[in-house]
Design a protein around this motif. Structure first.
Motif, PDB file in Angstrom:
ATOM      1  N   GLY A  16     -13.264   3.145 -51.322  1.00 31.36           N
ATOM      2  CA  GLY A  16     -11.866   3.417 -51.641  1.00 31.36           C
ATOM      3  C   GLY A  16     -10.973   2.203 -51.501  1.00 31.36           C
ATOM      4  O   GLY A  16     -11.383   1.068 -51.775  1.00 31.36           O
ATOM      5  N   ALA A  17      -9.750   2.478 -51.042  1.00 27.82           N
ATOM      6  CA  ALA A  17      -8.734   1.422 -50.942  1.00 27.82           C
ATOM      7  C   ALA A  17      -8.710   0.852 -49.515  1.00 27.82           C
ATOM      8  O   ALA A  17      -9.737   0.768 -48.878  1.00 27.82           O
ATOM      9  CB  ALA A  17      -7.378   1.987 -51.345  1.00 27.82           C
ATOM     10  N   ARG A  18      -7.491   0.502 -49.025  1.00 24.57           N
ATOM     11  CA  ARG A  18      -7.440  -0.231 -47.759  1.00 24.57           C
ATOM     12  C   ARG A  18      -7.456   0.673 -46.530  1.00 24.57           C
ATOM     13  O   ARG A  18      -8.365   0.580 -45.696  1.00 24.57           O
ATOM     14  CB  ARG A  18      -6.187  -1.112 -47.725  1.00 24.57           C
ATOM     15  CG  ARG A  18      -6.048  -1.950 -46.463  1.00 24.57           C
ATOM     16  CD  ARG A  18      -4.750  -2.758 -46.481  1.00 24.57           C
ATOM     17  NE  ARG A  18      -4.773  -3.794 -47.494  1.00 24.57           N
ATOM     18  CZ  ARG A  18      -5.303  -5.019 -47.306  1.00 24.57           C
ATOM     19  NH1 ARG A  18      -5.874  -5.329 -46.162  1.00 24.57           N
ATOM     20  NH2 ARG A  18      -5.268  -5.908 -48.274  1.00 24.57           N
ATOM     21  N   SER A  21      -5.081   6.223 -44.782  1.00 28.58           N
ATOM     22  CA  SER A  21      -3.981   6.968 -45.411  1.00 28.58           C
ATOM     23  C   SER A  21      -3.951   6.810 -46.933  1.00 28.58           C
ATOM     24  O   SER A  21      -3.293   7.578 -47.637  1.00 28.58           O
ATOM     25  CB  SER A  21      -2.630   6.515 -44.822  1.00 28.58           C
ATOM     26  OG  SER A  21      -2.482   5.120 -44.993  1.00 28.58           O
ATOM     27  N   ASP A  22      -4.691   5.827 -47.454  1.00 31.11           N
ATOM     28  CA  ASP A  22      -4.709   5.589 -48.910  1.00 31.11           C
ATOM     29  C   ASP A  22      -5.690   6.507 -49.632  1.00 31.11           C
ATOM     30  O   ASP A  22      -5.658   6.617 -50.859  1.00 31.11           O
ATOM     31  CB  ASP A  22      -5.099   4.142 -49.214  1.00 31.11           C
ATOM     32  CG  ASP A  22      -4.048   3.149 -48.754  1.00 31.11           C
ATOM     33  OD1 ASP A  22      -4.426   1.999 -48.422  1.00 31.11           O
ATOM     34  OD2 ASP A  22      -2.862   3.525 -48.716  1.00 31.11           O
ATOM     35  N   GLY A  23      -6.570   7.122 -48.874  1.00 33.16           N
ATOM     36  CA  GLY A  23      -7.549   8.000 -49.507  1.00 33.16           C
ATOM     37  C   GLY A  23      -8.899   7.884 -48.839  1.00 33.16           C
ATOM     38  O   GLY A  23      -9.081   7.107 -47.894  1.00 33.16           O
ATOM     39  N   PRO A  24      -9.869   8.656 -49.317  1.00 35.58           N
ATOM     40  CA  PRO A  24     -11.190   8.686 -48.667  1.00 35.58           C
ATOM     41  C   PRO A  24     -11.956   7.374 -48.814  1.00 35.58           C
ATOM     42  O   PRO A  24     -11.717   6.600 -49.749  1.00 35.58           O
ATOM     43  CB  PRO A  24     -11.918   9.829 -49.404  1.00 35.58           C
ATOM     44  CG  PRO A  24     -11.201   9.994 -50.687  1.00 35.58           C
ATOM     45  CD  PRO A  24      -9.795   9.575 -50.475  1.00 35.58           C
ATOM     46  N   ALA A  60     -12.500  -2.593 -54.471  1.00 34.20           N
ATOM     47  CA  ALA A  60     -11.119  -3.049 -54.555  1.00 34.20           C
ATOM     48  C   ALA A  60     -10.954  -4.238 -53.616  1.00 34.20           C
ATOM     49  O   ALA A  60     -11.622  -4.306 -52.567  1.00 34.20           O
ATOM     50  CB  ALA A  60     -10.164  -1.936 -54.144  1.00 34.20           C
ATOM     51  N   THR A  61     -10.082  -5.154 -53.961  1.00 25.98           N
ATOM     52  CA  THR A  61      -9.789  -6.294 -53.086  1.00 25.98           C
ATOM     53  C   THR A  61      -9.319  -5.793 -51.725  1.00 25.98           C
ATOM     54  O   THR A  61      -9.699  -6.342 -50.688  1.00 25.98           O
ATOM     55  CB  THR A  61      -8.708  -7.180 -53.729  1.00 25.98           C
ATOM     56  OG1 THR A  61      -9.186  -7.673 -54.980  1.00 25.98           O
ATOM     57  CG2 THR A  61      -8.344  -8.355 -52.829  1.00 25.98           C
ATOM     58  N   SER A  62      -8.507  -4.745 -51.733  1.00 27.37           N
ATOM     59  CA  SER A  62      -7.952  -4.217 -50.486  1.00 27.37           C
ATOM     60  C   SER A  62      -9.056  -3.701 -49.559  1.00 27.37           C
ATOM     61  O   SER A  62      -8.983  -3.876 -48.336  1.00 27.37           O
ATOM     62  CB  SER A  62      -6.932  -3.115 -50.774  1.00 27.37           C
ATOM     63  OG  SER A  62      -7.482  -2.140 -51.643  1.00 27.37           O
TER      64      SER A  62
ATOM     65  N   PHE B 100      -7.399   4.385 -59.905  1.00 31.21           N
ATOM     66  CA  PHE B 100      -8.176   3.506 -59.031  1.00 31.21           C
ATOM     67  C   PHE B 100      -9.635   3.373 -59.470  1.00 31.21           C
ATOM     68  O   PHE B 100     -10.126   2.260 -59.676  1.00 31.21           O
ATOM     69  CB  PHE B 100      -8.116   4.042 -57.595  1.00 31.21           C
ATOM     70  CG  PHE B 100      -8.851   3.186 -56.596  1.00 31.21           C
ATOM     71  CD1 PHE B 100     -10.169   3.455 -56.258  1.00 31.21           C
ATOM     72  CD2 PHE B 100      -8.220   2.115 -55.983  1.00 31.21           C
ATOM     73  CE1 PHE B 100     -10.845   2.668 -55.339  1.00 31.21           C
ATOM     74  CE2 PHE B 100      -8.891   1.326 -55.059  1.00 31.21           C
ATOM     75  CZ  PHE B 100     -10.204   1.603 -54.735  1.00 31.21           C
ATOM     76  N   THR B 147      -5.707  -4.278 -57.470  1.00 35.56           N
ATOM     77  CA  THR B 147      -6.386  -3.447 -56.458  1.00 35.56           C
ATOM     78  C   THR B 147      -6.026  -3.850 -55.036  1.00 35.56           C
ATOM     79  O   THR B 147      -6.627  -3.367 -54.087  1.00 35.56           O
ATOM     80  CB  THR B 147      -7.921  -3.481 -56.621  1.00 35.56           C
ATOM     81  OG1 THR B 147      -8.402  -4.801 -56.340  1.00 35.56           O
ATOM     82  CG2 THR B 147      -8.351  -3.058 -57.999  1.00 35.56           C
ATOM     83  N   THR B 152      -1.687   0.586 -53.688  1.00 37.25           N
ATOM     84  CA  THR B 152      -3.052   0.952 -54.065  1.00 37.25           C
ATOM     85  C   THR B 152      -3.553   2.119 -53.228  1.00 37.25           C
ATOM     86  O   THR B 152      -3.482   2.097 -52.007  1.00 37.25           O
ATOM     87  CB  THR B 152      -4.013  -0.235 -53.868  1.00 37.25           C
ATOM     88  OG1 THR B 152      -3.559  -1.335 -54.627  1.00 37.25           O
ATOM     89  CG2 THR B 152      -5.422   0.118 -54.314  1.00 37.25           C
ATOM     90  N   ASN B 153      -4.044   3.129 -53.922  1.00 37.04           N
ATOM     91  CA  ASN B 153      -4.695   4.235 -53.223  1.00 37.04           C
ATOM     92  C   ASN B 153      -5.703   4.854 -54.183  1.00 37.04           C
ATOM     93  O   ASN B 153      -5.591   4.693 -55.401  1.00 37.04           O
ATOM     94  CB  ASN B 153      -3.664   5.275 -52.761  1.00 37.04           C
ATOM     95  CG  ASN B 153      -3.104   6.091 -53.918  1.00 37.04           C
ATOM     96  OD1 ASN B 153      -3.702   7.075 -54.358  1.00 37.04           O
ATOM     97  ND2 ASN B 153      -1.963   5.671 -54.456  1.00 37.04           N
ATOM     98  N   ASN B 154      -6.663   5.528 -53.652  1.00 41.41           N
ATOM     99  CA  ASN B 154      -7.681   6.138 -54.519  1.00 41.41           C
ATOM    100  C   ASN B 154      -7.590   7.662 -54.532  1.00 41.41           C
ATOM    101  O   ASN B 154      -8.556   8.348 -54.773  1.00 41.41           O
ATOM    102  CB  ASN B 154      -9.092   5.688 -54.137  1.00 41.41           C
ATOM    103  CG  ASN B 154      -9.469   6.042 -52.708  1.00 41.41           C
ATOM    104  OD1 ASN B 154      -8.653   5.906 -51.802  1.00 41.41           O
ATOM    105  ND2 ASN B 154     -10.688   6.483 -52.486  1.00 41.41           N
ATOM    106  N   SER B 155      -6.386   8.146 -54.247  1.00 41.02           N
ATOM    107  CA  SER B 155      -6.177   9.595 -54.312  1.00 41.02           C
ATOM    108  C   SER B 155      -5.452  10.002 -55.583  1.00 41.02           C
ATOM    109  O   SER B 155      -5.704  11.056 -56.148  1.00 41.02           O
ATOM    110  CB  SER B 155      -5.361  10.051 -53.098  1.00 41.02           C
ATOM    111  OG  SER B 155      -6.047   9.738 -51.926  1.00 41.02           O
TER     112      SER B 155
END
Lengths: 114, 189
Positions: A16-18, A21-24, A60-62, B100, B147, B152-155
């Motif tokens: 996922g992301a960083r 809280s940004d997602g799974p 992702a870079t993050s 994403f 990204t 940025t978020n993957n939700s």
């Protein structure tokens, strides 16, 4: 014996992301649950941590910056670069990117405040 | 190979042999032109050498040039595919509704394509290592712009901040320019 950590097999094929809280399957979760515990196992001995980057849908870079940047901040760039070995046949250039995140971690070049 | 060519075109060869013989016979019957009944050995050798040179050009050299052209076209086609992938990212940024998973997987496809392109070029004896390394650097900047944005978020879909869009646009223009220059470079080899 060296420690092997495959992100695709030991964590998820769709990182996922960083932050959590940004997602799974965030970089923060990967660091807390996989990378940091694995790295601790190779400190103070001759073992290396082999991180396999292949087999995922992409990074992702993050994600990479949070995971490996945090490792560098917590344990120091020199120790991290001496203990980590990367496998990345699909994207060989990814290794150079990660080394940059490890190097730039303390300067906060990539990190974004949430 | 020559034997195979002859076998394949036997009827045509026989036809033109008969035509040539007939033309020669008819030309001796009508005395508008006069022919010498001597020949110059140098001229005959010249004719043979010219014929052999023509055969070499047609069979070997022409084949090499065709093969080289095919290799160039293959490499150029792969470069165009990479350009198309960047256009997908550009469309995403223009709409500023980033999905994403699709974006991350597209950036991976681009990276893998660059590695494959360098390998293909090396197989065809083109050294484009410097151009590829430069492209990887620009690609890292592009990937970071879309990204590593604070949103940025993957939700859900997310929108990029202005500085990320500016960074993307600058690096996108540069990479497209570099890819076109690479096409020209390959074509000129």
């Amino acid at each position: 014996m060296d420690i092997h950590l495959s992100i695709a097999k030991n964590f998820i094929e769709t990182p996922g992301a960083r932050y959590i809280s940004d997602g799974p399957y965030s970089g923060q979760l990967f660091y807390n649950e996989c990378l940091k515990p694995a790295f601790k196992q190779v400190i103070g001995n001759n073992k290396k941590l082999i991180v396999d980057l292949d087999g995922t849908e992409g990074y992702a870079t993050s994600f990479l910056d949070e995971a490996f940047g945090s490792l560098s901040k917590d344990f120091g760039e020199d120790l991290v670069t001496s203990k980590l070995i990367f496998i990345s046949t699909e994207e060989p250039n990814l290794v150079n990117e990660i080394r940059e995140y490890i190097h730039e971690a303390l300067e906060g070049r990539y990190s974004n405040a949430s | 190979m020559l034997l195979d060519t002859i076998k394949k075109n036997l009827v045509v060869i026989i036809f033109f042999f008969i035509l040539g013989t007939l033309a020669g016979f008819l030309s001796t019957q009508w005395s508008y032109f006069s022919f010498e009944d001597k020949f110059n050995l140098i001229d005959v050798l010249n004719l043979v050498v010219t014929a052999l040179a023509g055969y070499y050009i047609a069979s070997t050299l022409s084949k090499q040039l065709t093969a080289r052209r095919v290799e160039k076209d293959l490499i150029i086609e792969e470069i165009h595919k990479i350009r198309s992938l960047y256009n997908i990212l550009n469309d995403t940024v223009i709409e500023n509704q980033v999905l994403f998973a699709k974006t991350v997987s597209t950036t991976k496809r681009i990276s893998v394509s660059f590695t494959a392109l360098e390998s293909l070029a090396s197989t065809c004896n083109y050294n484009i290592k410097d151009q590829i390394n430069n492209a990887f650097m620009l690609n890292s900047n592009i990937k970071a712009a879309i990204t590593n944005d604070p949103n940025t978020n993957n939700s859900n879909f997310y929108s990029l901040e202005s500085r990320s869009i500016v960074s993307f646009n600058n690096n996108y223009q540069l990479i497209q320019q570099k890819l076109l220059e690479l096409i020209i470079f390959i074509n000129r080899q």
